[in-house]
Design a protein around this motif. Structure first.
Motif, short mmCIF file in Angstrom:
data_model
loop_
_atom_site.label_atom_id
_atom_site.label_comp_id
_atom_site.label_asym_id
_atom_site.label_seq_id
_atom_site.Cartn_x
_atom_site.Cartn_y
_atom_site.Cartn_z
N UNK A 235 10.46 -4.95 -19.09
CA UNK A 235 11.54 -6.00 -17.85
C UNK A 235 9.99 -7.12 -17.45
N UNK A 236 9.23 -7.18 -17.20
CA UNK A 236 8.64 -7.93 -16.12
C UNK A 236 8.16 -8.91 -18.09
N UNK A 237 8.56 -8.87 -18.37
CA UNK A 237 8.55 -10.17 -19.79
C UNK A 237 10.04 -10.31 -19.44
N UNK A 238 10.78 -9.55 -19.30
CA UNK A 238 12.22 -11.08 -19.51
C UNK A 238 12.07 -11.35 -17.87
N UNK A 239 11.66 -10.81 -16.68
CA UNK A 239 11.63 -11.64 -15.47
C UNK A 239 10.67 -12.94 -15.77
N UNK A 240 10.02 -13.12 -16.64
CA UNK A 240 8.84 -14.27 -17.09
C UNK A 240 9.70 -15.25 -17.48
N UNK A 241 10.41 -14.74 -18.37
CA UNK A 241 11.36 -15.58 -19.21
C UNK A 241 11.69 -16.48 -18.35
N UNK A 242 12.72 -15.52 -17.51
CA UNK A 242 13.96 -15.94 -16.83
C UNK A 242 13.20 -17.31 -15.98
N UNK A 243 11.82 -16.32 -14.72
CA UNK A 243 11.69 -17.64 -13.88
C UNK A 243 10.45 -18.91 -14.29
N UNK A 244 10.79 -18.91 -15.41
CA UNK A 244 9.51 -19.51 -16.03
C UNK A 244 10.43 -20.89 -16.55
N UNK A 245 12.45 -20.46 -16.74
CA UNK A 245 13.05 -21.20 -17.31
C UNK A 245 13.47 -22.14 -16.61
N UNK A 246 13.18 -22.28 -15.24
CA UNK A 246 14.02 -22.73 -13.88
C UNK A 246 12.59 -23.88 -13.35
N UNK A 247 13.55 -24.95 -14.01
CA UNK A 247 12.13 -26.69 -13.41
C UNK A 247 11.41 -26.46 -12.91
N UNK A 248 10.07 -27.61 -12.31
CA UNK A 248 9.35 -26.98 -12.57
C UNK A 248 8.21 -26.13 -12.16
N UNK A 249 8.38 -24.47 -12.76
CA UNK A 249 8.10 -23.32 -13.32
C UNK A 249 6.84 -23.58 -14.17
N UNK A 250 5.68 -23.20 -13.49
CA UNK A 250 4.59 -23.03 -14.33
C UNK A 250 3.55 -21.57 -14.37
N UNK A 251 4.41 -20.61 -13.56
CA UNK A 251 2.91 -19.75 -13.58
C UNK A 251 3.94 -18.32 -12.90
N UNK A 252 3.83 -17.47 -13.28
CA UNK A 252 4.47 -16.06 -13.22
C UNK A 252 3.75 -15.20 -13.65
N UNK A 253 3.50 -13.75 -12.03
CA UNK A 253 3.33 -12.45 -12.02
C UNK A 253 3.33 -12.18 -11.42
N UNK A 254 3.36 -10.57 -12.08
CA UNK A 254 3.65 -9.01 -11.61
C UNK A 254 3.08 -8.69 -10.65
N UNK A 255 2.86 -7.93 -9.89
CA UNK A 255 2.42 -7.60 -9.12
C UNK A 255 2.18 -8.38 -8.62
N UNK A 256 0.29 -6.98 -8.94
CA UNK A 256 -0.89 -8.07 -7.92
C UNK A 256 -1.32 -8.90 -8.99
N UNK A 257 -0.78 -9.06 -10.62
CA UNK A 257 -0.84 -10.30 -11.51
C UNK A 257 -2.69 -10.40 -11.85
#
Length: 412
Positions: A235-257
């Motif tokens: 699920x966090x991998x799918x969420x990472x792809x979803x959010x990192x596909x947004x223009x200007x997104x450069x980083x993603x963390x799940x929970x405490x990351x």
């Protein structure tokens, strides 16, 4: 399959359109039938995304009025067929791009150069598909996803600006803040004191013709346990792809990351306990951000998305032209000095779309045939909205005077 304009497996969107074309939109396929959804409900999220909201967003004046072309009956009920939605562009000024050096020179850190390298041609005006205007389709479809989640289990998806450069908000309870709290100021930070300091920093940068970045935090509440799959479809991998596909997104963390790397296992682990009211399995902390082993555990899902400063700025920068000449470029046109306030509904949309897709996959694989085992033979219900019939199970181990359970582990 490599065109990159579609997202989702069962609940699937395909967006289309360029920033300065006739319009932008989305086709949503896989939406369940019999979902009540109105144009006004979709427009709420689009209004939160649209330009021209305040002095810290691009002044481009677009109403972003959505037209629903298919998929609903006259009573605003989904038919189960593809939902097509269109927003027409009204206030594009292509001359800002075509009548100066931006016609031939690449903007540093923008998609200009890489789009040209890939396709051999590019939409110069407004950045074409690389523009944040493309996200209109995502947000429109995300509003439908938001409605489905609410109907299914009271699931809420809310995001806020948690950091602008080095200024972080300090007094936000991820379990209780509301959309009204977020939208109470133009920064979209539910901590008023931090929002003021963030606004001062954005204004300071904006007045110099520069830009600034930061972090958006998103919380999904009341998500049931069991969404997501092992290995490649976590699920966090799918969420990472979803959010990192947004223009200007450069980083993603799940929970405490990354902060979790500073802790020991004992400090980082979310210990389990039994909720004495519901009898459900819960965690004492939520450093995992509601996801363990790639599968939701029923606690709040918490993710953080880092956004870079807007690449188009009014300061002189060194760059090159399309034919390989070194030049100096000063950006022109209308651009956000900080993308964060408008990124909030974008992140919410992508998280909502991902959760509906995961929910429908879970229904298809694991709930096609109901688990008819007795309550004692099934795993104890897990999560904030789960309940055990009859309340907490009697602690047989404690009654027998048992101590800690030993566990021998032999993992790779």
């Amino acid at each position: 399959m490599g065109t990159g304009n579609s997202f989702g497996r069962v609940f699937r969107i395909s967006t289309w359109g360029e920033s300065h074309g006739g319009g932008v939109g989305v086709q949503l396929d896989g939406c369940p039938p019999r979902i009540p959804i109105t144009r006004d409900e979709i427009q709420v999220d689009l209004d939160r995304r649209r330009p021209g909201q305040s002095r810290i967003t691009t002044p481009r004046n677009e109403a972003d009025a959505v037209e629903i072309l298919s998929g609903l009956n006259p009573e605003d009920i989904t038919l189960g067929t593809p939902i097509a939605m269109l927003v027409r562009n009204k206030d594009q000024r292509s001359g800002d791009y075509l009548e100066n050096d931006m016609n031939v020179a690449y903007r540093p850190s923008h998609a200009d150069a890489t789009y040209d390298a890939k396709y051999g041609v590019r939409a110069i005006a407004g950045g074409g598909r690389s523009s944040a205007r493309e996200t209109i389709g995502r947000v429109a479809a995300g509003a439908v996803a938001r409605k489905i989640l609410k109907m299914y289990n009271g699931i809420e998806v809310l995001a806020y600006v948690s950091k602008v450069q080095d200024i972080a908000c300090e007094n936000v309870d991820d379990g209780t803040f509301t959309m009204e709290d977020v939208d109470a100021n133009i920064v979209r930070c539910p901590d008023p004191e931090s929002a003021e300091r963030m606004l001062e920093r954005i204004d300071e940068i904006r007045k110099t013709g520069n830009s600034i970045g930061g972090v958006v935090t998103c919380v999904a509440r009341n998500v049931p346990a069991g969404l997501g799959a092992p290995v490649f479809d976590k699920l966090e991998a799918d969420l990472a792809k979803a959010c990192m596909s947004i223009p200007a997104a450069k980083g993603f963390e799940s929970g405490d990351g990354f902060a979790g790397t500073l802790l020991s296992g004992k400090d980082h682990n979310d210990e389990f306990y039994i909720d004495q009211e519901t009898g459900a399995t819960r965690t004492k902390t939520n450093r995992s951000g509601g996801i363990q082993g790639g599968i939701s555990n029923g606690e709040n899902i918490v993710v953080h998305v880092a956004f870079k400063p807007t690449s188009t700025i009014a300061k002189a920068q060194s760059t090159v032209t399309r034919d390989g000449q070194e030049v100096e470029l000063r950006g022109k046109g209308r651009h956000d000095p900080c993308v964060l306030p408008r990124a909030v509904p974008m992140v919410e949309a992508m998280v909502a779309l991902t959760l509906v897709d995961a929910l429908m996959c879970q229904q298809a694989q694991c709930e096609l045939f109901p688990n008819e085992a007795s309550q004692d033979e099934r795993p104890n219900p897990m999560g904030t909205t789960a309940k055990r019939e009859g309340g907490p199970k009697k602690n047989d181990l404690a009654a027998a005077g048992g101590g800690p359970i030993g566990l021998r582990v032999d993992e790779e």
